[in-house]
Motif scaffolding. Structure first.
Motif: not given
Ligand code: DC
Length: 215
Positions: A36, A101, A124-125, A172, A179
């Motif tokens: 973010r 990333r 997420r990952d 989202r 992706r």
């Molecule tokens: O958890 P969040 O909603 O604050 O995350 C915001 C965005 O960041 C979410 O749409 C995907 C991305 N994100 C990511 O791709 N990999 C991560 N490790 C954390 C978040």
């Protein structure tokens, strides 16, 4: 020890991860806040989110930090700015770029190394890419309706109906899980916890049981 907590938005990741870190007296890292903050910098500079080289130039010009006060951009606390509607709308597009990333993954690994390798890391990952060797990996899930209802209580979602939030969440989710670069998915060795019917305390307790079984 690194504990990874992954899952889509609205599953209660942040609350649970923060509570687990508190109980174990170790650090907590919200990697979503880093994506973010990168997105906030991109928006402030007015850069096109589809052009990776321009995004990398923006990253090179700014410093993202994560400390007790939360997320910072060039030292400025931006915890509430990164929760704006504008950032929420663009963050999936920015975080879909492999180059972005790899920069942030590097930053996350360095951050944990600075905590002597002890942290609860949420994203997420994290279990699949950032810390694939972590011994405790958790993947939280919940039904889309429950997630939208939980998000309805967040400032980020103020003024929206549950149906509108659900639509935003599923858009989202779709970008994050389809992706090419590190899509959202549970690591094969992650424990999957469906939080739909569980309280925060129940989820935290379950995670702590896995942690104590490992030590
Ligand atoms: O958890 P969040 O909603 O604050 O995350 C915001 C965005 O960041 C979410 O749409 C995907 C991305 N994100 C990511 O791709 N990999 C991560 N490790 C954390 C978040």
């Amino acid at each position: 020890m690194v504990i990874t907590i992954d899952g889509p938005s609205g599953v209660g990741k942040s609350t649970v991860a923060r509570a687990v870190a508190n109980i174990l007296s170790i650090s907590y890292l919200d990697t979503g806040a880093m994506y973010r903050a990168a997105t906030l910098a991109v928006i402030r500079e007015g850069v096109d989110v589809t052009i990776e080289t321009e995004l990398l130039d923006v990253l090179a010009r700014h410093t993202i930090g994560y400390a007790e006060i939360g997320i910072t951009l060039d030292g400025e606390p931006v915890a509430s700015d990164v929760r704006s509607e504008e950032v929420t709308d663009e963050v999936s597009a920015v975080s879909a770029h492999a180059g972005v990333r790899s920069q942030l993954v590097e930053m996350q690994r360095r951050w944990v190394a600075d905590q002597d390798g002890d942290a609860v890391v949420e994203g997420r990952d994290i279990g699949t890419v950032v810390f694939p060797d972590a011994r405790v990996k958790i993947y939280l899930s919940a039904t889309p309706l429950v997630r939208a209802q939980r998000r309805a209580g967040d400032a980020e979602a103020s003024g929206k109906t549950v149906a509108e939030i659900a639509a935003q969440i599923s858009a989202r989710d779709h970008t994050d899980s389809t992706r090419m670069a590190s899509p959202l998915r549970a690591a094969e060795d992650a424990v999957v916890i469906d939080t739909s019917e569980l309280s925060i305390d129940e989820v935290v307790d379950e995670i702590l049981q896995y942690v104590s079984a490992d030590v």
